[in-house]
Motif scaffolding. Sequence first.
Motif, PDB file in Angstrom:
ATOM      1  N   LYS A   1      -8.171  10.533  -5.069  1.00 22.93           N
ATOM      2  CA  LYS A   1      -8.066   9.896  -6.383  1.00 22.93           C
ATOM      3  C   LYS A   1      -9.411   9.594  -7.038  1.00 22.93           C
ATOM      4  O   LYS A   1      -9.462   9.085  -8.154  1.00 22.93           O
ATOM      5  CB  LYS A   1      -7.246   8.607  -6.247  1.00 22.93           C
ATOM      6  CG  LYS A   1      -5.862   8.893  -5.666  1.00 22.93           C
ATOM      7  CD  LYS A   1      -5.105   7.666  -5.257  1.00 22.93           C
ATOM      8  CE  LYS A   1      -3.884   8.074  -4.420  1.00 22.93           C
ATOM      9  NZ  LYS A   1      -3.167   6.925  -3.888  1.00 22.93           N
TER      10      LYS A   1
ATOM     11  N   GLU B   1       0.826  -1.213   0.000  1.00 21.50           N
ATOM     12  CA  GLU B   1       0.000   0.000   0.000  1.00 21.50           C
ATOM     13  C   GLU B   1       0.857   1.259   0.000  1.00 21.50           C
ATOM     14  O   GLU B   1       0.531   2.234  -0.672  1.00 21.50           O
ATOM     15  CB  GLU B   1      -0.942  -0.010   1.208  1.00 21.50           C
ATOM     16  CG  GLU B   1      -2.003  -1.113   1.171  1.00 21.50           C
ATOM     17  CD  GLU B   1      -2.994  -0.983   0.011  1.00 21.50           C
ATOM     18  OE1 GLU B   1      -3.128   0.129  -0.550  1.00 21.50           O
ATOM     19  OE2 GLU B   1      -3.617  -2.009  -0.357  1.00 21.50           O
TER      20      GLU B   1
ATOM     21  N   GLY C   1      -4.374   3.341  -6.099  1.00 22.16           N
ATOM     22  CA  GLY C   1      -5.327   3.440  -4.996  1.00 22.16           C
ATOM     23  C   GLY C   1      -6.584   4.154  -5.472  1.00 22.16           C
ATOM     24  O   GLY C   1      -6.574   4.812  -6.503  1.00 22.16           O
TER      25      GLY C   1
ATOM     26  N   ALA D   1      -6.379   2.448   2.721  1.00 19.64           N
ATOM     27  CA  ALA D   1      -5.117   1.852   3.163  1.00 19.64           C
ATOM     28  C   ALA D   1      -4.564   2.538   4.410  1.00 19.64           C
ATOM     29  O   ALA D   1      -4.309   1.881   5.423  1.00 19.64           O
ATOM     30  CB  ALA D   1      -4.100   1.895   2.032  1.00 19.64           C
TER      31      ALA D   1
ATOM     32  N   ASN E   1       0.962   4.114  -2.933  1.00 10.88           N
ATOM     33  CA  ASN E   1       0.731   5.540  -2.670  1.00 10.88           C
ATOM     34  C   ASN E   1       1.867   6.391  -3.229  1.00 10.88           C
ATOM     35  O   ASN E   1       1.624   7.449  -3.807  1.00 10.88           O
ATOM     36  CB  ASN E   1       0.577   5.790  -1.171  1.00 10.88           C
ATOM     37  CG  ASN E   1      -0.819   5.426  -0.688  1.00 10.88           C
ATOM     38  OD1 ASN E   1      -1.730   5.227  -1.501  1.00 10.88           O
ATOM     39  ND2 ASN E   1      -0.981   5.323   0.622  1.00 10.88           N
TER      40      ASN E   1
HETATM   41 MG    MG Z   1      -3.405   4.004  -1.359  1.00  6.58          MG
END
Ligand code: MG
Length: 588
Positions: free
Chosen positions: A79, A29, A93, A98, A33
């Motif tokens: 996002k 994760e 993501g 997360a 990111n």
């Molecule tokens: Mg993420």
Amino acid sequence: MAIQVLSEQVIAQIAAGEVIERPASVVKELVENALDAGASTIHITVENGGRRLIRATDNGSGIPAAEVELAFERHATSKLRSADDLVGISTLGFRGEALASIASVSRISITTRHRDETVGTTLQIEGGIVIQRRSTGAPLGTSLTVEHLFFNTPARLKFLKAENTERRHIDTVVSRYAMAYPHIRFLLEQDGREAFRSNGGELSDVLVAALGLDIFRDMILVEGETPINDGQGYIRLSGFTSGPGTHRADRSRIVLFVNGRWIQDTGITFAVVQAYHTLLTKGRYPITVLMIDIPPEEVDVNVHPAKAEVRFRNPNAVFSAVQRAVRQAVIGHGATPLINRSQTDNLLAPLHPYTSDQMPLDLPLETTGRFRHQHADEAADPTAIPYGPSAPAQPRTLPLLRVVGQVGASYIVAEGPAGMYLVDQHAAHERVLYEQFMAEYARGTHFAQLTLASQTIELPMADARLIDEHLDLLRAVGFTLEPFGPGIFLIRSVPAILADRDPVETLHGVVEELEMGRQPAAAPIEERLIRRVCKQAAVKAGTILSLDQMQGLIRQLERCLSPHTCPHGRPTMIHLSSEQLAREFSRK
Ligand code: MG
Ligand code: ADP
């Protein structure tokens, strides 16, 4: 118990369990990111397999000071705005889960500075609660540290595997993302040691780092472009797949990416395996790294908690595109000198005085009731093998056989009181070597042979770690390996029976056995390793043998405990009794 709504804390922990299964999930994760933030360098530091500490530092966009707390709220993301956006997701993501999940099961500190701001922010969070915040000077980007993962979820903690296993999962995650983003620089350090590095280049550069040069030399370039949706878009394929000479015992080395996202997909994996139809024996699988690029609206990425599976709108189109591209690559690779093994071998590993067809025969011959090695002058050659048990010969398990001749440079025809025997020379020799080796191993008297040249083997980090964990076991079998750099080992000694055989090839087989681990139904690892060694050492099919050599081999087979099968369970011989022969010729 009465029905009750769960507390926020419990809900968060349950949700976290879906996304964060183990330390490697955290790494995944954080890397995603950093990639989404446009980083060009990602540095990951891990301690104790991620239990104590995981830190990811990137030079991406950073998080604005006003939004840092928000980033750790559940369903908080930059996002995605509306459900419509889900159709064409281009970031890794999108759920905003997360960081919240990780925060609820660990202690986090983050330092970040957004590219439009001059001052950075540091935040400390424990079990999801912010306990400290301040402004600091900080370089552009984000550094996030996760400590004491699962400290408040003992059940999860208990299910973590040995540190080494968790380390290996982390190696795998990082090397996969490095493959998918070859132009990004990745550095992974585990317990202060560099475990993986990619320097920003082509996929081939990353593959050498991830798979090791030995394997990479056998990889074939895969490329393909197939129109989809009546030519509205394309399925584009690129990557590498192994030549038919390199294969593994399971599918775990078939690595797939869809639009830069690592995924698992049994269908596409099957397409890859299918592409090798008739090229690989049953139960053997290629090593493949395949990038599938497809218009985002053709694929639903929102079907799996850890985003590890996707759904294609037209799975059949993807299946056949993959199968065709891989098949074409493998079939056509005779014409690709880039990965022609015999050519590069000579350049890169001039370690063996013999090519395989000149390899001298090391069939032990029987003399005066003992087995002796055939090497010309043992005294002069320090590497000569005084091989074979000196104890009284075993009792016979087969009748005395007379060698008649050889068929197809692979089978020995022999005659005994009860008829005719057709003996598979390779399987028989494997059996002989195996029983000798096992007997000596049990007595602790087997021989290792020092290697002359300072030969090395380079392995992908995950494999190197396995070797590292089993150095003692390997030494017991005869392989003395010395760590010699990241993923590299110096081969100091090999089991003596390997003589002139390529130890690197044998070691790759050994790694495979180690990977299979200790399965309850399987034979002990030592035994499987010894089988591998014997398989490698045994005379190959296609080797012409002298009558003496054949007679020597048969003499030894006659005294094996289980002369009828090779250590892998295949038959060593076909017996045609006198009666059968008579019947076949209608003599009765
Ligand atoms: Mg993420
Ligand atoms: P998601 O990635 O699904 O949006 P996360 O919980 O992983 O959810 O992250 C939440 C938000 O925090 C992201 O949408 C992003 O805006 C911000 N963020 C997280 N990590 C970073 C990073 N390394 N650099 C910049 N922004 C980040």
